[in-house]
Structure formats: structure tokens, C-alpha cells
Enzyme design. Sequence first.
Site, PDB file in Angstrom:
ATOM      1  N   GLU A 278     -46.694  49.849 -37.440  1.00  0.00           N
ATOM      2  CA  GLU A 278     -45.834  50.754 -36.714  1.00  0.00           C
ATOM      3  C   GLU A 278     -46.403  51.507 -35.656  1.00  0.00           C
ATOM      4  O   GLU A 278     -45.340  51.773 -34.869  1.00  0.00           O
ATOM      5  CB  GLU A 278     -44.994  51.309 -37.985  1.00  0.00           C
ATOM      6  CG  GLU A 278     -44.193  50.915 -38.826  1.00  0.00           C
ATOM      7  CD  GLU A 278     -43.082  51.752 -39.531  1.00  0.00           C
ATOM      8  OE1 GLU A 278     -43.436  53.113 -39.781  1.00  0.00           O
ATOM      9  OE2 GLU A 278     -41.803  51.452 -40.043  1.00  0.00           O
ATOM     10  N   HIS A 299     -58.965  31.494 -52.256  1.00  0.00           N
ATOM     11  CA  HIS A 299     -58.280  30.223 -52.538  1.00  0.00           C
ATOM     12  C   HIS A 299     -56.924  29.997 -52.203  1.00  0.00           C
ATOM     13  O   HIS A 299     -56.062  29.199 -52.746  1.00  0.00           O
ATOM     14  CB  HIS A 299     -58.349  30.213 -54.295  1.00  0.00           C
ATOM     15  CG  HIS A 299     -59.474  30.244 -54.661  1.00  0.00           C
ATOM     16  ND1 HIS A 299     -60.240  29.216 -55.213  1.00  0.00           N
ATOM     17  CD2 HIS A 299     -60.632  31.293 -54.889  1.00  0.00           C
ATOM     18  CE1 HIS A 299     -61.538  29.698 -55.630  1.00  0.00           C
ATOM     19  NE2 HIS A 299     -61.812  30.826 -55.461  1.00  0.00           N
ATOM     20  N   LYS A 413     -31.529  47.995 -38.886  1.00  0.00           N
ATOM     21  CA  LYS A 413     -30.428  49.113 -39.404  1.00  0.00           C
ATOM     22  C   LYS A 413     -29.191  48.978 -38.677  1.00  0.00           C
ATOM     23  O   LYS A 413     -28.095  48.760 -39.610  1.00  0.00           O
ATOM     24  CB  LYS A 413     -31.185  50.617 -39.352  1.00  0.00           C
ATOM     25  CG  LYS A 413     -32.381  50.691 -40.161  1.00  0.00           C
ATOM     26  CD  LYS A 413     -32.705  52.223 -39.811  1.00  0.00           C
ATOM     27  CE  LYS A 413     -33.750  52.659 -40.372  1.00  0.00           C
ATOM     28  NZ  LYS A 413     -34.106  54.233 -40.060  1.00  0.00           N
TER      29      LYS A 413
HETATM   30  O1  PA5 Z   1     -43.747  55.864 -40.373  1.00  0.00           O
HETATM   31  C1  PA5 Z   1     -42.541  56.218 -40.357  1.00  0.00           C
HETATM   32  O2  PA5 Z   1     -42.336  57.079 -39.799  1.00  0.00           O
HETATM   33  C2  PA5 Z   1     -41.911  55.359 -41.129  1.00  0.00           C
HETATM   34  O3  PA5 Z   1     -42.289  54.265 -41.776  1.00  0.00           O
HETATM   35  C3  PA5 Z   1     -40.888  56.081 -42.003  1.00  0.00           C
HETATM   36  O4  PA5 Z   1     -41.755  56.668 -42.949  1.00  0.00           O
HETATM   37  C4  PA5 Z   1     -39.882  55.277 -42.975  1.00  0.00           C
HETATM   38  O5  PA5 Z   1     -39.148  54.640 -41.937  1.00  0.00           O
HETATM   39  C5  PA5 Z   1     -38.873  56.264 -43.726  1.00  0.00           C
HETATM   40  O6  PA5 Z   1     -38.365  57.064 -42.986  1.00  0.00           O
HETATM   41  P1  PA5 Z   1     -37.627  58.522 -43.709  1.00  0.00           P
HETATM   42  O7  PA5 Z   1     -38.656  59.166 -44.392  1.00  0.00           O
HETATM   43  O8  PA5 Z   1     -36.922  59.082 -42.575  1.00  0.00           O
HETATM   44  O9  PA5 Z   1     -36.566  57.744 -44.700  1.00  0.00           O
END
Ligand code: PA5
Length: 424
Positions: A278, A299, A413
Site C-alpha cells: 500500500e 515444495h 469500493k
Molecule cells: O493502511 C491503511 O490505511 C489501510 O490499509 C487501512 O488500514 C484499511 O483500509 C482500513 O481502513 P479503516 O481503518 O479506515 O477501515
Amino acid sequence: MLKLDEHTLENIVSPKDIAEHIAIHKEKLKKVQQGLIGAPACLGWFNIPKDIDGYVAPFISLAEEVHKIATTMIVVGIGGSNRGSMAVLQALHRKISSPTKVVYAGDTLSAAKLKDILHIIENEEVVLDIIAKDFNTLEPGITFRMLRTAIQEKYGDKYNQRVIVTGSYGPGQLYELAQKHGYTFLEFPENIGGRFSVLTAVGLFPMAVAGVNIRRVMEGAKAAEHYVKTTEIEDNSAVRYAISRSLLFDKGFKVESLVLFEPDLIHLGRWWVQLFAESEGKTPRALFPTSFMNSDDLHAVGQYIQEGPLWIAETFLHLFFENKDCIIPDSSVVQDGFDYITGKNFDHLNLSVYNAALQAHKDRGVACTQFIGKAIEPEFFGYFFYYFFFVSYASGIILDVNPFDQNGVEDYKKNMYTILGKNK
Ligand code: PA5
């Protein structure tokens, strides 16, 4: 607590290559070291609190309250909201004890998994810990509704005493719900993104409930902070590793795998994958992060590594549990063909497969880096988390991306909202 060993990489990226590229990026890297580059509004994780005892005290005292009323705490969250504490709990589960077990939900829309959790609510005394920085994500949001309905039925009006929310201020966010319905509120710091949040209420509170010594976790993070901020750029292993990753990409390695040898570190691998995916996955020049668990993966993907295309770099994590008492007995009645290891310690076998795989892959021309970890203790996790926060920050800056956003996640989303008719 975590030492980088670059010498296995030297046939592909030499110390000279690294030094030259550090020189090219030196001004930026110096700013990274001081937290003076990148989005300042997202650097809340950069300074570890000075008063660690004061910082962790509220999480510990709330955990003690949970211990009095719950045999299970259900943590509802996804991505950065759950992977960190999950990693620590999985790895330390043999060393910790607590009156309250911690389980996870809200990271899937599988009804089968949801029903498992509803079953727990029927049979145990529970508390919910809902974690969402932005309380709009469907997975944790709707899971909260399903679980909340079940605990309302079970506990009646006082169900709210069993709901803890970790979230943000603002309309529709968890603070507002907490105010309206009497839930306990923990702050998800505004200036820390999900995958950088494990050292806040997000990760520390579930760890405290599960019996992890979170003060020790923070001591480890403090040690990493001290190391990365005070070691000269040229000698700084976090910087050198960040630079070597970008050089690997230029040399044709498009994937980096964190290679583990303890199955109880699978969730640590998942945390690491999320952090890099990310933070960097927004340019064609980003390594794809993944994780292998050996021996099993030797394996499976091991074949691909040994004879497939050479585009996967491996970062071996030399980190093992110690079990000195696990000795291989002789087997004179059943001749099973394994007498050559009679009397050896089982730990020695895991170490042997580590060395054997590293050597075979290196000899084949795979880019292999090693991190040597000391011991699987709370301090290690704090150190690991902070160290790799810093690496991904430095890597993101070298790649010219903002390591702290993840706009690409919105696309699925939006489609889902359309499919489900959200905006009709
Ligand atoms: O690193 C990040 O910001 C994301 O992976 C969020 O943690 C994830 O999308 C969850 O978001 P939220 O806490 O707003 O539900």
C-alpha cells in the site's frame, strides 16, 4: 535486534552500487531521517512517545477492565486496523496468557466466518473492539452491525458497556457513535495511517488484552527509532536496504518475498506485505511484496525460484523460536532411513534448511538479502514495525510516491457501492 546482512546480495547489488545511489539520494534521505519530507500530516508515527509508561498506561488499564467482564474480545477491523496486533499475538501465543482471548473479524464478507464469530458470542462473555480510521469501509462496518445486534440481544440495554471503538472524530465516525450510544472511545490518531498504526491504540490495546507486555513492544520501537535516526546515512541499514530494493528493481527483480521459517510468523509476513504494497504500489517501479513460509514453500514456489524466471528477490528473515529440548530419538526398530540425524536438535534442522535454501537460491542467481533477528520477544516486534515503517517511508520517497495514501483501494469500493446500490 534486527541486523541486515548484505553480503549474500553482493553478486547482484554491491556495496559500491549502494554507496553510489545513497550519494544520489542523499539530500532526500537526510530529510527522511529527520521526518522533513513527505506528507507531514501523516508522520504521527515518526516520533515514539518519550514517556512510554504514561503512553501505554490507559491501554493497560482498559485491558484490565476487559479481563473482568470478557472471556473473548472480538477485534473488528481490516488492513492496517488488524494485521499488526494479529502478527504479535500469533507469534507470542505460547508465551502470553490472559483471561481474555482475542479473535478477529471484519476483514472478510464471508458469512461462514461471520457465523463462527456469532457462535462465540452465544457461548462466551464478549467485548467488541471496533477499529476503523474511516468508518465507511463496508467489511468492518457491517460486521459491527451484525455483532452489535447479537450482543444487544444477549446483554440488552447495557450492551454498550461491551463496545470499545477505536476511530476518528467527525460526522459519521466512531467518536460520534461512541458519544451517542455510550461506547468507550480510543483515538485512532489523525496523523497516522492504518498500516502505520500498530504502535497506537489500534495495535497496542488488543495486544494488552491478550497479555502482551506492550511497554516492551514500545521499548523495541524506541530502539529502532534511535538506530534509524542516529546512524549515519551511509552506514544506516534501513537506508541501505531501501536503496538496495530500488536497485533490485532496476536489475530486473520485480517481486520481493519475505522468506520465513516459523509458521507462527505468517501474520508478520502479511503485515510486512501490506506495508510495502500500500505504501509503494502506485508506480510501475514498485516491487511486488509477498511472503514465503518454508519449508512448505520450498515444495511449492521453491521450484519456480530455482528454475523459473529470475525476477523474484528474497529477503530471508533469520528468526527462530528456541527449543533446545527437542532432540531426535533413535529408531532402531523402525528403520525409517533418517538415522543420519539421530541425536540432533530439531532447531538445528530448521537452521539447516534455512542455510540450504539461501545457498541454493543465491547460487542460482536469486537476489538474496538477510535480516538476522535476535529473539521472538515483544521488543522485537516494536523494533521490526518501526524499522520497516522507516524503510517504507524512505523507499516511497526514493520512488517519488506518497507512501502514506492508498487511493487505488477506492476503485473496488466504488464498484461495490454501485453493485449494492449505495447511492440510489
Ligand atoms: O493502511 C491503511 O490505511 C489501510 O490499509 C487501512 O488500514 C484499511 O483500509 C482500513 O481502513 P479503516 O481503518 O479506515 O477501515
